[in-house]
Design an enzyme around this catalytic site. Structure first.
Site, PDB file in Angstrom:
ATOM      1  N   GLU A  74       1.045   7.291 -13.490  1.00 56.13           N
ATOM      2  CA  GLU A  74       2.335   6.617 -13.664  1.00 56.13           C
ATOM      3  C   GLU A  74       2.478   5.963 -15.036  1.00 56.13           C
ATOM      4  O   GLU A  74       3.564   5.967 -15.620  1.00 56.13           O
ATOM      5  CB  GLU A  74       2.534   5.571 -12.563  1.00 56.13           C
ATOM      6  CG  GLU A  74       2.842   6.145 -11.190  1.00 56.13           C
ATOM      7  CD  GLU A  74       1.612   6.696 -10.473  1.00 56.13           C
ATOM      8  OE1 GLU A  74       0.479   6.467 -10.960  1.00 56.13           O
ATOM      9  OE2 GLU A  74       1.762   7.340  -9.425  1.00 56.13           O
ATOM     10  N   HIS A 143       2.876   2.613   0.098  1.00 56.21           N
ATOM     11  CA  HIS A 143       4.027   3.432   0.454  1.00 56.21           C
ATOM     12  C   HIS A 143       5.220   2.600   0.889  1.00 56.21           C
ATOM     13  O   HIS A 143       6.297   3.154   1.147  1.00 56.21           O
ATOM     14  CB  HIS A 143       3.660   4.431   1.556  1.00 56.21           C
ATOM     15  CG  HIS A 143       2.612   5.411   1.124  1.00 56.21           C
ATOM     16  ND1 HIS A 143       1.280   5.095   1.089  1.00 56.21           N
ATOM     17  CD2 HIS A 143       2.711   6.679   0.667  1.00 56.21           C
ATOM     18  CE1 HIS A 143       0.593   6.139   0.660  1.00 56.21           C
ATOM     19  NE2 HIS A 143       1.429   7.108   0.390  1.00 56.21           N
TER      20      HIS A 143
END
Length: 345
Positions: A74, A143
């Site tokens: 990321e 998540h």
């Protein structure tokens, strides 16, 4: 802001059942079609079309140069976006899940948010950081998270959180056209929610920008519920039940956390004299805390009761079976509404 605005009614346009995810996909496709400088990248966004299928079909339509997969890195995704934006492109990146974005946070805070200020406006970064966020899908740890306060607290970023299918389309188009970086928070539990929306009509005649503008999602006279993103639907459900019990609750959908629409929020609160802020994130040092402070400062003499909050608890996001206790519910909202000193009316 000149007046309290009401949400355009999507059912007044040609009806069609459209999901939140489809509206985002269409917005990306339309933006890429309109401007060859717009490109999309992230983890699994290419052939797969993203884990939530938001980028479905974009690689086939626009090619691997404009919608492509990246390594699972990321920070690298964000660094690549910074370099592209500095060289005239308009990158849109997808952080696959909210908490996956934290390795990129240093890039966001140190470079994305500060570049325009660092260069006295000479270098602008038109980057959109799409983040599937918040709860409601039974995810765990990385998540599901509510990370809006981190971004809202960082000067230099615009932070948006749409709550409807129509806003998903129009606000993502607005974000991509912004000359400065936008963190675009997409409520995961709304991805497959449906509304009757004419996307062709929205594409041809887009309403006024949702950046910096809140809307009145439901009119009411007794108290104002202020919310954004995934909690707007819960606030509307609470208002519906309250109406059946004889209490009229107004609902404000903020849509834009930064910039913040003080005018619409304050007009709404002054009209009812009572307010409750609803958000999924933990309450301590949160966006909800900031809203309460702003309302107390600006509307104090119109308030009949202290402004209250209904938020997630100050704990890490729980396991799926406990999630319903963590997220603001209709019952928790109505319990707090009942405590707004009605005996003084």
């Amino acid at each position: 802001m000149t007046a309290v605005s009401e949400r355009p009614n999507p059912t007044e346009q040609k009806p069609g059942s459209v999901t939140f995810a489809k509206a985002l996909n269409r917005a990306l496709a339309d933006a890429m079609q309109a401007d060859p400088a717009v490109l999309m990248f992230g983890e699994d966004v290419g052939t797969l079309g993203g884990v939530f299928r938001i980028t479905d079909g974009l690689t086939a339509r626009f090619g691997e140069d404009r919608c492509f997969d990246t390594p699972l890195a990321e920070s690298g995704i964000m660094g690549l976006a910074v370099g592209m934006a500095m060289n005239g492109m308009r990158p849109v990146v997808e952080m696959q899940f909210d908490a996956f974005a934290y390795p990129a946070f240093e890039q966001v805070v140190s470079h994305v948010a500060k570049m325009a200020n660092r260069t006295r406006g000479a270098v602008r970064l038109p980057i959109v950081i799409r983040i599937p966020y918040a709860g409601g899908i039974g995810g765990v740890e990385h998540h599901c998270d509510s990370s809006e306060a981190y971004y809202a607290h960082t000067p230099g970023l615009t932070v948006l959180a749409p709550a409807t299918v129509a806003d998903a389309y129009t606000m993502l188009r607005d974000a991509i056209e912004s000359p400065d970086p936008v963190v675009f928070l997409e409520p995961k539990k709304l991805y497959f929610a449906k509304e009757a929306v004419d996307l062709d009509g929205l594409a041809q005649a887009r309403p006024a920008s949702g950046i910096g503008r809140a809307v009145i999602a439901r009119q009411g006279t007794d108290a104002t519920l202020i919310s954004y993103g995934p909690s707007v639907a819960t606030a509307l459900a609470a208002a519906e039940i309250a109406a059946s019990e004889g209490r009229s609750l107004q609902v404000v959908d903020l849509r834009s956390l930064v910039p913040f629409d003080d005018e619409t929020v304050c007009q709404a609160v002054r009209s009812t004299g009572r307010a409750v802020v609803i958000a999924e994130a933990p309450g301590f040092a949160s966006v909800a805390s900031e809203i309460v402070a702003r309302v107390q400062e600006r509307c104090f003499h119109s308030l009949a009761a202290p402004v209250r909050r209904v938020t997630g608890f100050d704990i890490p996001f729980p396991a799926p079976k406990l999630e319903r206790y963590q997220l603001p519910s209709v019952d928790r909202i109505l319990d707090v509404v009942d405590e707004l000193q009605w005996e003084d009316s």
